[in-house]
Write an enzyme that holds these catalytic residues in place. Structure first.
Site, short mmCIF file in Angstrom:
data_model
loop_
_atom_site.label_atom_id
_atom_site.label_comp_id
_atom_site.label_asym_id
_atom_site.label_seq_id
_atom_site.Cartn_x
_atom_site.Cartn_y
_atom_site.Cartn_z
N GLN A 132 0.85 -1.19 0.00
CA GLN A 132 0.00 0.00 0.00
C GLN A 132 0.88 1.24 0.00
O GLN A 132 1.53 1.56 1.00
CB GLN A 132 -0.93 0.00 1.22
CG GLN A 132 -1.88 1.18 1.26
CD GLN A 132 -2.80 1.14 2.47
OE1 GLN A 132 -2.80 0.17 3.22
NE2 GLN A 132 -3.58 2.17 2.67
N GLY A 133 0.92 1.96 -1.12
CA GLY A 133 1.76 3.14 -1.27
C GLY A 133 0.95 4.42 -1.19
O GLY A 133 0.47 4.92 -2.22
N SER A 135 1.56 7.10 1.85
CA SER A 135 2.33 8.18 2.49
C SER A 135 3.55 8.58 1.67
O SER A 135 4.13 7.78 0.94
CB SER A 135 2.77 7.74 3.89
OG SER A 135 1.66 7.52 4.73
N SER A 167 3.51 -0.12 3.34
CA SER A 167 3.24 -1.41 4.00
C SER A 167 3.49 -2.56 3.04
O SER A 167 2.98 -2.57 1.92
CB SER A 167 1.80 -1.44 4.50
OG SER A 167 1.56 -0.40 5.43
N GLU A 250 -10.01 -0.98 6.24
CA GLU A 250 -8.80 -0.91 7.04
C GLU A 250 -9.15 -0.78 8.52
O GLU A 250 -8.50 -1.38 9.38
CB GLU A 250 -7.96 0.30 6.59
CG GLU A 250 -6.64 0.43 7.31
CD GLU A 250 -5.82 1.60 6.78
OE1 GLU A 250 -4.97 1.39 5.90
OE2 GLU A 250 -6.06 2.73 7.24
N SER A 375 -2.96 8.50 13.44
CA SER A 375 -2.59 8.52 14.85
C SER A 375 -3.82 8.53 15.75
O SER A 375 -4.92 8.90 15.35
CB SER A 375 -1.73 9.75 15.16
OG SER A 375 -2.52 10.93 15.10
N GLU A 377 -4.42 10.49 18.14
CA GLU A 377 -4.89 11.87 18.31
C GLU A 377 -5.82 12.26 17.16
O GLU A 377 -6.87 12.89 17.38
CB GLU A 377 -3.71 12.84 18.37
CG GLU A 377 -2.88 12.75 19.64
CD GLU A 377 -1.90 11.57 19.63
OE1 GLU A 377 -1.81 10.88 18.59
OE2 GLU A 377 -1.25 11.34 20.66
#
Length: 396
Positions: A132-133, A135, A167, A250, A375, A377
């Site tokens: 999985q590309g 980021s 990933s 996901e 994240s 947050e």
């Protein structure tokens, strides 16, 4: 005239599928190869898991939950959830490639059925898996700022740019990448999703070793990589919509799969604690209570995740509330492996056997649980804004 499916497993529902699968897993002698193998390098583990997938495909068990047009046998997300539960209950690992299969498979089936028919059967057989590309160095949480570009030239796209934290990028056969086909100013409206062969001319892969030494991730470079236009997943400019569709799987299926694995590891930790006690070694204070806490955290995760899986199975869209699943999963993984570190004590730190090495590798990986895939947050902000409707903080 009443229509009856020819497959009795489908006719009787996921529970019957689970019972039949459980009988197979308990009686099949060939499966001992994958029980309690301990830690091995990423490349060896993925190859071993590929052999397990080949067995599950040959016997039909991992084909349930996928459409027949894509190499499956029918069924829905419930069948896939049962598969993960039964594997874990039998002391078998959930093949690592299934984590990306759950993330990338559904959007390819929906938005590029021709690619699903062409490549998903090989994925289920363990002959290939996908990375999985998404980021990039300057676009992690802000995917709308992606710069990796794909320009259309006739019946091809020419891709140039870079991806980071990909990933399964170090071992994948194909790469599902979010790329920019519009202007940078178009933000999310200018994104598209492409499937790119990892061995295509112009693709450079640099594995990123984790603290455990495992090559789970990779940095990718694309230098004028030519990709057939039929590798487009969805329409050009639809990449953001495909990514949002992907996100619910996901959150949901990955969380359920991971919870099954966590239950297996919790059982192993319980048994390890009992062995230490039998050997006269003392456990840390409150160990039993903390084991119970880990279990209740897991029950909470699975109760929440079950609702999400059932929503997907019924065809409903899962929205921002799936961030709850992500937050609960991070709580489970960090709590479980922190407890393992304390319960196993000197064996965790100094043990050289495959089991101890695996516990250390899992602990290292769990450090990313509150970061990867969004994240904690960010997830809590999504819940505050879009689920609870809390007022935003006043700017100073």
């Amino acid at each position: 005239m009443e229509h009856r499916t020819a497959d009795p497993v489908l006719a009787e529902g996921p529970a019957a599928y689970g019972r039949a699968l459980r009988a197979h897993l308990s009686e099949e002698p060939l499966l001992k190869e994958w029980r309690h193998t301990g830690h091995v390098p990423t490349e060896e583990r993925m190859a071993a898991h590929a052999r397990l997938m080949a067995h599950l495909y040959k016997t039909g068990w991992n084909r349930y939950g996928w459409p027949k047009e894509a190499g499956g046998l029918g069924g829905d997300e419930r069948h896939r959830a049962v598969l993960y539960d039964e594997l874990a209950a039998a002391g078998l690992p959930v093949p690592g490639a299934h984590m990306l299969l759950e993330t990338l498979g559904p959007p390819v089936v929906r938005f590029a059925p021709h690619l699903a028919a062409r490549h998903l059967p090989a994925f289920l057989r363990g002959e290939e898996w996908w990375g999985q590309g998404f980021s990039e160095p300057e676009a992690g949480s802000d995917l709308a700022g992606l710069r990796c570009r794909a320009r259309r030239e006739g019946n091809t796209y020419v891709v140039s740019g870079q991806k980071l934290w990909t990933s399964h990028g170090a071992t994948a056969t194909r790469l599902v990448c979010l790329v920019r086909t519009g202007t940078l100013e178009s933000r999310h409206r200018g994104l598209s999703m492409l499937m790119i062969d990892a061995d295509a001319p112009g693709v450079t892969t640099r594995p990123i070793a984790l603290a455990s030494g495992d090559n789970e991730l990779a940095e990718l470079f694309f230098d004028d990589v030519v990709v057939p236009a039929d590798r487009l997943i969805g329409e050009e400019g639809q990449g953001w919509g495909v990514a949002m569709y992907l996100l619910q799987f996901e959150r949901a299926m990955y969380a359920w799969l991971s919870s099954a694995e966590a239950l297996r590891r919790l059982r192993e930790l319980r048994d390890a604690a009992a062995s230490r006690t039998a050997a006269g070694k003392r456990l840390p204070g409150g160990a039993a209570l903390r084991l119970g806490t880990c279990y209740t955290d897991l029950v909470a995760l699975r109760a929440r995740s079950a609702r999400t899986v059932l929503a997907l199975a019924s065809g409903r869209t899962v929205g921002p509330e799936a961030s709850v699943d992500k937050v609960l999963l991070a709580t489970v993984e960090t709590g479980l492996f922190d407890l393992a570190r304390e319960v196993l004590a000197e064996d965790f730190v100094l043990g050289g056997d495959a089991g101890a090495v695996q516990w250390r590798a899992d602990w290292w990986y769990s450090r990313s649980a509150t970061i990867l895939g969004g994240s904690a947050e960010v997830q809590r902000t999504i819940l505050a804004d879009h689920v609870l409707g809390l007022p935003r903080e006043a700017k100073p």
